[in-house]
Design a protein around this motif. Structure first.
Motif, PDB file in Angstrom:
ATOM      1  N   LYS A 113       0.826  -1.210   0.000  1.00 54.51           N
ATOM      2  CA  LYS A 113       0.000   0.000   0.000  1.00 54.51           C
ATOM      3  C   LYS A 113       0.861   1.260   0.000  1.00 54.51           C
ATOM      4  O   LYS A 113       0.471   2.289  -0.566  1.00 54.51           O
ATOM      5  N   PRO A 116     -13.265   3.445   3.272  1.00 52.10           N
ATOM      6  CA  PRO A 116     -12.004   3.453   4.025  1.00 52.10           C
ATOM      7  C   PRO A 116     -12.119   3.962   5.456  1.00 52.10           C
ATOM      8  O   PRO A 116     -11.155   3.858   6.217  1.00 52.10           O
ATOM      9  N   HIS A 117     -13.278   4.491   5.821  1.00 52.85           N
ATOM     10  CA  HIS A 117     -13.456   5.010   7.185  1.00 52.85           C
ATOM     11  C   HIS A 117     -14.283   4.077   8.068  1.00 52.85           C
ATOM     12  O   HIS A 117     -14.571   4.415   9.232  1.00 52.85           O
ATOM     13  N   SER A 158       0.808   4.121  -2.743  1.00 51.72           N
ATOM     14  CA  SER A 158       0.709   5.532  -2.342  1.00 51.72           C
ATOM     15  C   SER A 158       1.785   6.382  -2.994  1.00 51.72           C
ATOM     16  O   SER A 158       1.698   7.610  -2.990  1.00 51.72           O
ATOM     17  N   ARG A 196      -7.770   1.714   4.509  1.00 47.75           N
ATOM     18  CA  ARG A 196      -7.645   3.118   4.105  1.00 47.75           C
ATOM     19  C   ARG A 196      -7.487   3.279   2.601  1.00 47.75           C
ATOM     20  O   ARG A 196      -7.779   4.326   2.057  1.00 47.75           O
ATOM     21  N   ARG A 197      -6.980   2.254   1.934  1.00 53.01           N
ATOM     22  CA  ARG A 197      -6.893   2.288   0.484  1.00 53.01           C
ATOM     23  C   ARG A 197      -6.997   0.858  -0.050  1.00 53.01           C
ATOM     24  O   ARG A 197      -7.050  -0.095   0.739  1.00 53.01           O
ATOM     25  N   GLU A 200       3.495   7.055   4.456  1.00 50.71           N
ATOM     26  CA  GLU A 200       2.161   6.789   4.974  1.00 50.71           C
ATOM     27  C   GLU A 200       1.358   5.981   3.952  1.00 50.71           C
ATOM     28  O   GLU A 200       1.682   5.939   2.765  1.00 50.71           O
ATOM     29  N   ALA A 247     -11.979   1.855  -1.127  1.00 50.18           N
ATOM     30  CA  ALA A 247     -10.930   0.833  -1.034  1.00 50.18           C
ATOM     31  C   ALA A 247     -11.460  -0.444  -1.693  1.00 50.18           C
ATOM     32  O   ALA A 247     -12.466  -1.007  -1.250  1.00 50.18           O
ATOM     33  N   CYS A 279      -1.736   6.329   2.080  1.00 49.63           N
ATOM     34  CA  CYS A 279      -2.620   7.447   1.754  1.00 49.63           C
ATOM     35  C   CYS A 279      -4.029   6.935   1.466  1.00 49.63           C
ATOM     36  O   CYS A 279      -4.207   6.018   0.657  1.00 49.63           O
ATOM     37  N   PRO A 280      -5.049   7.499   2.118  1.00 48.89           N
ATOM     38  CA  PRO A 280      -6.417   7.007   1.933  1.00 48.89           C
ATOM     39  C   PRO A 280      -6.968   7.355   0.556  1.00 48.89           C
ATOM     40  O   PRO A 280      -6.538   8.310  -0.091  1.00 48.89           O
ATOM     41  N   GLU A 314      -8.254  -3.393  11.036  1.00 48.34           N
ATOM     42  CA  GLU A 314      -8.379  -1.942  11.084  1.00 48.34           C
ATOM     43  C   GLU A 314      -8.976  -1.471   9.763  1.00 48.34           C
ATOM     44  O   GLU A 314      -8.944  -2.209   8.763  1.00 48.34           O
ATOM     45  N   PRO A 315      -9.550  -0.259   9.708  1.00 48.45           N
ATOM     46  CA  PRO A 315     -10.169   0.193   8.452  1.00 48.45           C
ATOM     47  C   PRO A 315      -9.213   0.115   7.261  1.00 48.45           C
ATOM     48  O   PRO A 315      -8.013   0.374   7.386  1.00 48.45           O
TER      49      PRO A 315
END
Length: 425
Positions: A51, A261-262, A55, A285-286, A198, A205, A200-201, A282-283
């Protein structure tokens, strides 16, 4: 060339680690990247790095993992090589790239070094090789430009002729997943610093992966997958209808499924006549194609050693960084920290922990790990009574050394009919 974490971070942006690179590789499109995991591993070890690559401009469809039955690697090595040949053929044809980049961890470095040394034709199709905390070598494998990343342990380990980067404060699997490793990898493959370390969201997703038998990575068959939105504080389903249903196809493959993603989700793996296996993350994010739902058949594998009852919940918890009991890592289950120097000793490199009521006697004993589990590679087990309840919640909070806390609460499913797995990080 030997580089430590300090000298790595001091290198100016744009300085290439690859010997002979005169122009930053940013000018060219990224090549396909293939990750080869280690013992008892899977694509999961490379999830965050995949990921991060995406990103930083990598098309997600050119990042893949080459998985295999690691306990039987000696017997199937030729088959694994042939599969890697076919994967490279496909990726080169689809991408139009001249060559691929290979990255391998631990036992995967034995596999990959052997592959590169097996044939000049094979080595000629590989532009770069990244050797992650695995096998030293007296020469560049197959003559391919190599970055060797080393964690804690013998500082004399090297791949001769390679760029050798040492992170002496990082654990074995951490060298695969850390931001520092990613920076070194990006500089080596692309000739300059990443824009970000990071994840990136994105607005949506697209999540896909495989349901596999641990540790063989054989695909699960005759299964269905239901995905539910869950409450972030309790892990309980937000409604009776799944947000998505996904067929589990050949090789255990599922997806891609579009997710928010949230939002937190539960993945429920359903097989006729078997306990439902619930997976919590966990969520997302991408987009993520490296999700692995690690499970087993009834009566097989470590799952067969887990005592079950209507009275208690059984959990399997993992992250792609070793748990060091008594050294800054904590893992609270309903307020009880299950990590200590006995249950998660530094030298056992524990990334997966089974927590359940051993003997189904309602008694917790954290003075020692369960012997059948700690004897396995990267695994531990603890005797913890977690009460099951139709409306109850199990609060699971991880404290990562040098970082913050993350909570993944889940329903208190009775272990007699439900298996529960959580993935941090």
């Amino acid at each position: 060339m030997r580089i430590t974490r300090r000298t790595l971070l001091a290198l100016p942006a744009g300085v290439a680690l690859a010997a002979g690179t005169s122009t930053p590789a940013h000018a060219a499109a990224p090549r396909p990247a293939i990750f080869v995991h280690g013992s008892a591993g899977s694509a999961m070890q490379f999830r965050v790095q995949a990921k991060r690559l995406a990103s930083n401009g990598y098309p997600a469809q050119i990042i893949e993992a080459h998985e295999y039955d690691s306990p039987n690697i000696v017997a199937i090595l030729a088959e694994v090589y042939a599969g890697l040949d076919a994967r490279i053929d496909r990726l080169l044809a689809a991408s139009g790239a001249d060559r691929v980049d290979l990255l391998a961890h631990s036992l995967g470095t034995f596999v990959t070094q052997g592959y590169l040394n097996s044939s000049p034709a094979r080595a000629a199709r590989v532009a770069h090789y990244v050797n992650l905390d695995g096998r030293p070598a007296a020469a560049l494998p197959g003559g391919v430009p190599t970055l060797a990343i080393w964690g804690e342990g013998d500082p004399a380990r090297t791949v001769a002729g390679a760029t050798n980067v040492h992170f002496p404060d990082q654990s074995h699997t951490q060298t695969v997943s850390s931001a520092e490793s990613f920076t070194a990898i990006h500089r080596f493959l692309r000739g300059g610093d990443p824009r970000t370390t990071e994840v990136c969201p994105t607005r949506v997703a697209h999540v896909s992966g495989r349901a596999v038998l641990f540790p063989s990575n054989a695909g699960v068959t005759e299964a269905r997958l239901e995905i539910y939105r869950v409450h972030p504080a309790t892990g309980r389903r937000l409604g009776d209808r799944p947000a998505a249903r996904a067929a589990v196809g050949a090789g255990g493959a599922f997806g891609p499924v579009p997710l928010d993603p949230h939002t937190r989700y539960e993945f429920a793996l359903l097989r006729d006549g078997q306990s439902t296996h619930h997976f919590y993350f966990e969520p997302f994010r991408r987009s993520d194609s490296f999700v692995r739902l690690l499970t087993s058949r009834p009566g097989e594998g470590l799952g067969a050693l887990v005592d079950t009852s209507d009275r208690h919940t059984a959990l399997t918890i993992q992250r792609q960084k070793e748990w060091w009991g008594g050294e800054g890592d904590h893992l609270w289950i309903n307020g009880q920290d299950i990590l200590n120097p006995a249950t998660a000793p530094h030298n056992r490199r524990v990334i997966g922990i089974f927590a359940f009521d051993d003997g189904s006697d309602g008694v917790t004993d954290l003075t020692a790990p369960l012997p059948e589990f700690i004897a396995q590679t990267f695994i531990s087990g603890v005797d913890l009574f977690i009460p099951a309840s139709a409306r109850g919640t199990v609060e699971v909070t991880a404290q990562e050394r040098g970082a913050g806390r993350t909570r993944l609460s889940v329903p208190a499913w009775p272990s007699s009919g439900h298996r529960v797995s959580l993935e941090f990080g």
